[in-house]
Scaffold this active site. Sequence first.
Site, PDB file in Angstrom:
ATOM      1  N   ASP A  41       0.875  -1.160   0.000  1.00 13.98           N
ATOM      2  CA  ASP A  41       0.000   0.000   0.000  1.00 13.98           C
ATOM      3  C   ASP A  41       0.925   1.225   0.000  1.00 13.98           C
ATOM      4  O   ASP A  41       2.129   1.099   0.267  1.00 13.98           O
ATOM      5  CB  ASP A  41      -0.847  -0.058   1.282  1.00 13.98           C
ATOM      6  CG  ASP A  41      -1.672   1.178   1.497  1.00 13.98           C
ATOM      7  OD1 ASP A  41      -2.390   1.572   0.580  1.00 13.98           O
ATOM      8  OD2 ASP A  41      -1.582   1.757   2.602  1.00 13.98           O
ATOM      9  N   LEU A  42       0.402   2.389  -0.319  1.00 18.15           N
ATOM     10  CA  LEU A  42       1.285   3.568  -0.378  1.00 18.15           C
ATOM     11  C   LEU A  42       1.128   4.460   0.871  1.00 18.15           C
ATOM     12  O   LEU A  42       2.029   4.545   1.712  1.00 18.15           O
ATOM     13  CB  LEU A  42       0.985   4.379  -1.649  1.00 18.15           C
ATOM     14  CG  LEU A  42       1.812   5.647  -1.818  1.00 18.15           C
ATOM     15  CD1 LEU A  42       3.290   5.334  -1.993  1.00 18.15           C
ATOM     16  CD2 LEU A  42       1.308   6.451  -3.013  1.00 18.15           C
ATOM     17  N   ASP A  43      -0.039   5.114   0.956  1.00 20.98           N
ATOM     18  CA  ASP A  43      -0.260   6.076   2.043  1.00 20.98           C
ATOM     19  C   ASP A  43      -0.254   5.379   3.391  1.00 20.98           C
ATOM     20  O   ASP A  43      -1.061   4.482   3.631  1.00 20.98           O
ATOM     21  CB  ASP A  43      -1.618   6.776   1.873  1.00 20.98           C
ATOM     22  CG  ASP A  43      -1.653   7.665   0.640  1.00 20.98           C
ATOM     23  OD1 ASP A  43      -0.618   8.227   0.305  1.00 20.98           O
ATOM     24  OD2 ASP A  43      -2.730   7.798   0.039  1.00 20.98           O
ATOM     25  N   LYS A  45      -8.806   5.923   5.932  1.00 16.42           N
ATOM     26  CA  LYS A  45      -7.552   5.367   5.411  1.00 16.42           C
ATOM     27  C   LYS A  45      -7.832   4.223   4.435  1.00 16.42           C
ATOM     28  O   LYS A  45      -8.603   3.319   4.744  1.00 16.42           O
ATOM     29  CB  LYS A  45      -6.654   4.885   6.560  1.00 16.42           C
ATOM     30  CG  LYS A  45      -6.070   6.049   7.329  1.00 16.42           C
ATOM     31  CD  LYS A  45      -5.051   5.582   8.349  1.00 16.42           C
ATOM     32  CE  LYS A  45      -4.428   6.774   9.061  1.00 16.42           C
ATOM     33  NZ  LYS A  45      -3.551   6.359  10.158  1.00 16.42           N
ATOM     34  N   GLU A  50      -0.081  -3.268   4.660  1.00 14.60           N
ATOM     35  CA  GLU A  50      -1.197  -2.316   4.727  1.00 14.60           C
ATOM     36  C   GLU A  50      -1.276  -1.620   6.078  1.00 14.60           C
ATOM     37  O   GLU A  50      -0.943  -2.220   7.094  1.00 14.60           O
ATOM     38  CB  GLU A  50      -2.520  -3.072   4.550  1.00 14.60           C
ATOM     39  CG  GLU A  50      -3.239  -2.866   3.252  1.00 14.60           C
ATOM     40  CD  GLU A  50      -3.786  -1.464   3.027  1.00 14.60           C
ATOM     41  OE1 GLU A  50      -3.866  -0.654   3.974  1.00 14.60           O
ATOM     42  OE2 GLU A  50      -4.123  -1.172   1.878  1.00 14.60           O
ATOM     43  N   ASP A  51      -1.742  -0.365   6.060  1.00 16.16           N
ATOM     44  CA  ASP A  51      -1.926   0.356   7.329  1.00 16.16           C
ATOM     45  C   ASP A  51      -3.401   0.562   7.659  1.00 16.16           C
ATOM     46  O   ASP A  51      -3.715   1.145   8.697  1.00 16.16           O
ATOM     47  CB  ASP A  51      -1.252   1.731   7.273  1.00 16.16           C
ATOM     48  CG  ASP A  51      -1.990   2.685   6.360  1.00 16.16           C
ATOM     49  OD1 ASP A  51      -2.360   2.261   5.236  1.00 16.16           O
ATOM     50  OD2 ASP A  51      -2.224   3.840   6.757  1.00 16.16           O
ATOM     51  N   SER A 101      -2.534   0.657  -4.330  1.00 14.43           N
ATOM     52  CA  SER A 101      -2.993   1.838  -3.590  1.00 14.43           C
ATOM     53  C   SER A 101      -4.335   2.320  -4.111  1.00 14.43           C
ATOM     54  O   SER A 101      -4.612   2.238  -5.307  1.00 14.43           O
ATOM     55  CB  SER A 101      -1.955   2.962  -3.739  1.00 14.43           C
ATOM     56  OG  SER A 101      -2.490   4.192  -3.305  1.00 14.43           O
ATOM     57  N   ALA A 102      -5.153   2.867  -3.201  1.00 15.45           N
ATOM     58  CA  ALA A 102      -6.431   3.452  -3.606  1.00 15.45           C
ATOM     59  C   ALA A 102      -6.245   4.851  -4.190  1.00 15.45           C
ATOM     60  O   ALA A 102      -7.172   5.418  -4.770  1.00 15.45           O
ATOM     61  CB  ALA A 102      -7.347   3.541  -2.387  1.00 15.45           C
ATOM     62  N   THR A 151       1.708  10.108   3.942  1.00 15.19           N
ATOM     63  CA  THR A 151       0.800  11.089   3.345  1.00 15.19           C
ATOM     64  C   THR A 151      -0.549  11.110   4.049  1.00 15.19           C
ATOM     65  O   THR A 151      -1.349  12.005   3.798  1.00 15.19           O
ATOM     66  CB  THR A 151       0.597  10.778   1.851  1.00 15.19           C
ATOM     67  OG1 THR A 151       0.564   9.365   1.701  1.00 15.19           O
ATOM     68  CG2 THR A 151       1.709  11.358   1.004  1.00 15.19           C
ATOM     69  N   LYS A 156     -11.073  -0.685  -1.723  1.00 18.63           N
ATOM     70  CA  LYS A 156     -10.869  -1.547  -0.548  1.00 18.63           C
ATOM     71  C   LYS A 156     -12.045  -1.299   0.410  1.00 18.63           C
ATOM     72  O   LYS A 156     -12.455  -0.139   0.543  1.00 18.63           O
ATOM     73  CB  LYS A 156      -9.556  -1.174   0.166  1.00 18.63           C
ATOM     74  CG  LYS A 156      -8.310  -1.307  -0.700  1.00 18.63           C
ATOM     75  CD  LYS A 156      -7.114  -0.638  -0.014  1.00 18.63           C
ATOM     76  CE  LYS A 156      -5.924  -0.542  -0.946  1.00 18.63           C
ATOM     77  NZ  LYS A 156      -4.793   0.210  -0.373  1.00 18.63           N
TER      78      LYS A 156
HETATM   79  P1  B16 Z   1      -6.551  10.159  -3.576  1.00 17.81           P
HETATM   80  P2  B16 Z   1      -3.629   4.057   0.037  1.00 17.81           P
HETATM   81  C1  B16 Z   1      -5.512   5.942  -0.013  1.00 17.81           C
HETATM   82  O1  B16 Z   1      -4.231   5.497  -0.333  1.00 17.81           O
HETATM   83  C2  B16 Z   1      -5.513   6.739   1.268  1.00 17.81           C
HETATM   84  O2  B16 Z   1      -5.204   5.923   2.362  1.00 17.81           O
HETATM   85  C3  B16 Z   1      -6.873   7.333   1.484  1.00 17.81           C
HETATM   86  O3  B16 Z   1      -6.873   8.109   2.661  1.00 17.81           O
HETATM   87  C4  B16 Z   1      -7.247   8.191   0.280  1.00 17.81           C
HETATM   88  O4  B16 Z   1      -8.554   8.736   0.428  1.00 17.81           O
HETATM   89  C5  B16 Z   1      -7.204   7.327  -0.978  1.00 17.81           C
HETATM   90  O5  B16 Z   1      -5.893   6.779  -1.104  1.00 17.81           O
HETATM   91  C6  B16 Z   1      -7.515   8.109  -2.228  1.00 17.81           C
HETATM   92  O6  B16 Z   1      -6.506   9.027  -2.453  1.00 17.81           O
HETATM   93  O7  B16 Z   1      -7.515  11.193  -3.125  1.00 17.81           O
HETATM   94  O8  B16 Z   1      -5.128  10.634  -3.658  1.00 17.81           O
HETATM   95  O9  B16 Z   1      -7.001   9.481  -4.863  1.00 17.81           O
HETATM   96  O10 B16 Z   1      -3.539   4.028   1.510  1.00 17.81           O
HETATM   97  O11 B16 Z   1      -4.577   3.031  -0.561  1.00 17.81           O
HETATM   98  O12 B16 Z   1      -2.281   4.089  -0.646  1.00 17.81           O
HETATM   99 MG    MG Z   2      -2.752   3.204   3.367  1.00 18.53          MG
END
Ligand code: B16
Ligand code: MG
Length: 218
Positions: free
Chosen positions: A9-11, A45, A169-170, A114-115, A17, A145
């Site tokens: 996962d990224l964030d 998240k 994953e976090d 990542s989402a 972030t 997710k």
């Molecule tokens: P964006 P991850 C997710 O990333 C974040 O955890 C989540 O807080 C955020 O709303 C989502 O990406 C969408 O991000 O607005 O940049 O498209 O944790 O799946 O890497």
């Molecule tokens: Mg995350």
Amino acid sequence: MNKKAFIFDLDGVIVDTAKYHFLAWRKVADSLGIEFTPEHNEALKGVSRVRSLEIILELGKAEATQEDKDKWLKQKNDDYLAYIENMDRSEILPGVMHVLDYLRENGQPIALGSASKNARIILEKTGIIDYFDVIVDGNDVTNAKPDPEVFERASRELGISNENSIVFEDSFAGIDAANIAGMTSVGIGEAKFLGKAQYIFPDFVTIDLSFIDTLVKK
Ligand code: B16
Ligand code: MG
């Protein structure tokens, strides 16, 4: 040698972030007169941008027209992009490079799952995009997710089965997604938010490379 799909996962896993998402969402919540705390933020998240706004509106029992929602979504992303504008390698979370380097040296396939629709920008700014054999982000999937689509697509593109895939994953939603897919789930963060993860570590610094070896041999 065994090959496993290592999906990150990224964030909140590779970079912090999550704090920028929180600040940008809090500004939206403030404008709507809705209280939004770090505890509330946990539910956002790993969740898509559109779903995150819905959760905030539900929190404040507020309603909004589609036009208003589009305005808030744009404002949130503009603010978020301003926060990540100056990101560089120093914002990669401690211990992450150690694990990425080890996987690469050992020829293990690496993917991003990542989402976020901003994932590629962040990987480029932090200079680690070349570590990833496959990148699946919020632009590539239709189901957020805890639907496992993002991780299943990553392992499929790597040519590795779900049972031979490992997800770092976090988020609660992301751990659920990995478990639903039958993948090994490794939670990064506080146990109280990662209850269903098969393994839990507070951060990558506490992940010993022998643990990675164990996953490879599993
Ligand atoms: P964006 P991850 C997710 O990333 C974040 O955890 C989540 O807080 C955020 O709303 C989502 O990406 C969408 O991000 O607005 O940049 O498209 O944790 O799946 O890497
Ligand atoms: Mg995350």
